[in-house]
Design a protein around this motif. Structure first.
Motif, mmCIF file in Angstrom:
data_model
loop_
_atom_site.group_PDB
_atom_site.id
_atom_site.type_symbol
_atom_site.label_atom_id
_atom_site.label_comp_id
_atom_site.label_asym_id
_atom_site.label_seq_id
_atom_site.Cartn_x
_atom_site.Cartn_y
_atom_site.Cartn_z
ATOM 1 N N ALA A 133 43.537 47.291 -45.101
ATOM 2 C CA ALA A 133 43.678 46.669 -44.015
ATOM 3 C C ALA A 133 45.020 47.326 -43.400
ATOM 4 N N ALA A 134 46.152 47.338 -43.986
ATOM 5 C CA ALA A 134 47.253 47.908 -43.302
ATOM 6 C C ALA A 134 46.959 49.298 -42.850
ATOM 7 N N ALA A 135 46.381 50.131 -43.506
ATOM 8 C CA ALA A 135 45.906 51.431 -43.076
ATOM 9 C C ALA A 135 45.514 51.303 -41.745
ATOM 10 N N VAL A 136 44.278 50.627 -41.526
ATOM 11 C CA VAL A 136 43.568 50.256 -40.411
ATOM 12 C C VAL A 136 44.559 49.874 -38.874
ATOM 13 N N LEU A 137 45.264 48.958 -39.388
ATOM 14 C CA LEU A 137 46.362 48.271 -38.563
ATOM 15 C C LEU A 137 47.407 49.516 -38.040
ATOM 16 N N ARG A 138 47.771 50.206 -38.911
ATOM 17 C CA ARG A 138 48.746 51.089 -38.603
ATOM 18 C C ARG A 138 48.392 52.173 -37.596
ATOM 19 N N ILE A 139 47.208 52.352 -37.692
ATOM 20 C CA ILE A 139 46.522 53.297 -36.804
ATOM 21 C C ILE A 139 46.367 52.936 -35.519
ATOM 22 N N LEU A 140 45.733 51.475 -35.578
ATOM 23 C CA LEU A 140 45.635 50.744 -34.157
ATOM 24 C C LEU A 140 47.129 50.386 -33.417
ATOM 25 N N THR A 141 48.029 50.462 -34.245
ATOM 26 C CA THR A 141 49.349 50.083 -33.521
ATOM 27 C C THR A 141 49.891 51.214 -32.724
ATOM 28 N N PHE A 142 49.417 52.355 -32.749
ATOM 29 C CA PHE A 142 49.787 53.300 -31.906
ATOM 30 C C PHE A 142 49.164 53.108 -30.417
ATOM 31 N N ASN A 143 48.536 52.025 -30.084
ATOM 32 C CA ASN A 143 48.030 51.724 -28.851
ATOM 33 C C ASN A 143 48.909 50.414 -28.331
ATOM 34 N N ASP A 144 49.331 50.574 -27.306
ATOM 35 C CA ASP A 144 49.847 49.215 -26.834
ATOM 36 C C ASP A 144 49.232 47.897 -26.549
ATOM 37 N N ASP A 145 48.024 47.936 -26.088
ATOM 38 C CA ASP A 145 47.017 46.869 -26.096
ATOM 39 C C ASP A 145 46.956 46.278 -27.374
ATOM 40 N N ASN A 146 46.458 47.135 -28.246
ATOM 41 C CA ASN A 146 46.225 46.738 -29.508
ATOM 42 C C ASN A 146 47.457 46.070 -30.245
ATOM 43 N N MET A 147 48.466 46.570 -29.900
ATOM 44 C CA MET A 147 49.744 45.773 -30.491
ATOM 45 C C MET A 147 50.192 44.581 -30.361
ATOM 46 N N VAL A 148 49.418 44.037 -28.819
ATOM 47 C CA VAL A 148 49.632 42.704 -28.478
ATOM 48 C C VAL A 148 48.728 41.910 -29.276
ATOM 49 N N ALA A 149 47.496 42.389 -29.434
ATOM 50 C CA ALA A 149 46.499 41.613 -30.178
ATOM 51 C C ALA A 149 46.909 41.445 -31.611
ATOM 52 N N ILE A 150 47.508 42.485 -32.153
ATOM 53 C CA ILE A 150 47.852 42.479 -33.581
ATOM 54 C C ILE A 150 49.018 41.565 -33.887
ATOM 55 N N VAL A 151 49.878 41.483 -32.996
ATOM 56 C CA VAL A 151 50.975 40.271 -33.274
ATOM 57 C C VAL A 151 50.406 38.812 -32.791
ATOM 58 N N LYS A 152 49.647 38.882 -31.779
ATOM 59 C CA LYS A 152 48.908 37.617 -31.633
ATOM 60 C C LYS A 152 48.153 37.105 -32.844
ATOM 61 N N ALA A 153 47.596 37.891 -33.443
ATOM 62 C CA ALA A 153 46.808 37.550 -34.721
ATOM 63 C C ALA A 153 47.560 37.158 -35.963
ATOM 64 N N GLY A 154 48.797 37.348 -35.804
ATOM 65 C CA GLY A 154 49.677 36.838 -36.969
ATOM 66 C C GLY A 154 50.215 37.930 -37.822
ATOM 67 N N ALA A 155 50.003 39.206 -37.392
ATOM 68 C CA ALA A 155 50.108 40.266 -38.560
ATOM 69 C C ALA A 155 51.739 40.557 -38.940
ATOM 70 N N ILE A 156 52.581 40.335 -38.149
ATOM 71 C CA ILE A 156 54.068 40.435 -38.567
ATOM 72 C C ILE A 156 54.249 39.981 -39.902
ATOM 73 N N PRO A 157 54.168 38.566 -40.222
ATOM 74 C CA PRO A 157 54.666 38.209 -41.569
ATOM 75 C C PRO A 157 54.001 38.715 -42.881
ATOM 76 N N PRO A 158 52.673 38.996 -42.823
ATOM 77 C CA PRO A 158 52.044 39.539 -43.803
ATOM 78 C C PRO A 158 52.321 40.895 -44.148
ATOM 79 N N LEU A 159 52.486 41.740 -42.704
ATOM 80 C CA LEU A 159 53.109 43.202 -42.909
ATOM 81 C C LEU A 159 54.183 43.124 -43.688
ATOM 82 N N VAL A 160 55.178 42.184 -43.405
ATOM 83 C CA VAL A 160 56.499 42.167 -43.892
ATOM 84 C C VAL A 160 56.414 41.967 -45.333
#
Length: 225
Positions: A141-168
């Protein structure tokens, strides 16, 4: 070929057994070529949506291996695999979720597939997998999200979904590859000032310092950023 016919027209149990056979065969590169040539991709994709729980898992695992080949990747996407794999992220068994995440990780290497994965609604279940999946599922899951974070729009959606705490959290507790993917994803997210504040607030500094000393070369590089 009989196995491919079984995938499409056998009983539920027969389809499950055929899918398991393909799963075992697909670990060999020569077999992969034969599987694709025999026309197995469309019925395997169909099984992702209609098979038993075990059949879905076997189909996802087979497709995950086939997706490492560029030509097969095109055929898998064309057969409609992405929405079904995304659905499996949320509804499959623990093993099926892991296989679906791995398949999506292999497919996400092209920009068009990345767009299709996000459009299919993958971000929330991927973030949920970061929280509750097996160690390998978290890694994928982290591998997919890593790839998706190279896109600005995806970044917004990823943060909105609450990804920062579990990534940390993954920075400290994940496998070596999971830590590397989490570090890269957080590094990409941190270009936004609000995200940077949220990353620090989530407790990222101690595990990032630890990664600087003990992580992989890529993890060290991203931790330093």
């Amino acid at each position: 070929p009989p196995l491919v016919e079984l995938l499409g027209s056998g009983t539920a149990d027969a389809k499950e057994m055929a899918a398991a056979a393909f799963q075992n065969l697909a670990v060999n590169e020569d077999n992969e070529v034969a599987i694709v040539k025999a026309g197995a991709i469309p019925p395997l994709v169909e099984l992702l949506g209609s098979g038993t729980a075990d059949a879905k898992d076997s189909a996802a695992t087979t497709l995950q291996n086939l997706a490492l080949n560029d030509n097969d990747m095109v055929a898998i996407v064309k057969a409609g695999a992405i929405p079904r794999l995304v659905e499996l992220l949320g509804s499959g068994t623990a093993d099926a979720k892991e296989s679906a995440a791995t398949a999506l990780s292999n497919l996400a290497v092209t920009e068009d597939n990345g767009v299709a994965i996000v459009k299919a609604g993958a971000i929330p279940p991927l973030v949920e997998l970061l929280r509750s999946g097996t160690a390998d599922a978290k890694e994928q899951a982290a591998a997919v999200l890593r790839i998706l974070t190279f896109n600005d729009d995806n970044m917004v959606a990823i943060v909105k979904a609450g990804a920062i705490p579990p990534l940390v959290e993954l920075l400290g507790s994940g496998t070596a590859d999971a830590k590397e993917s989490a570090a890269t994803a957080l590094s990409n997210l941190a270009v936004n000032e609000d995200n940077e504040v949220a990353i620090v607030k989530a407790g990222a500094i101690p595990p990032l310092v630890e990664l600087l000393m003990s992580g992989t070369d890529v993890a060290k590089e991203d931790a330093a950023r």
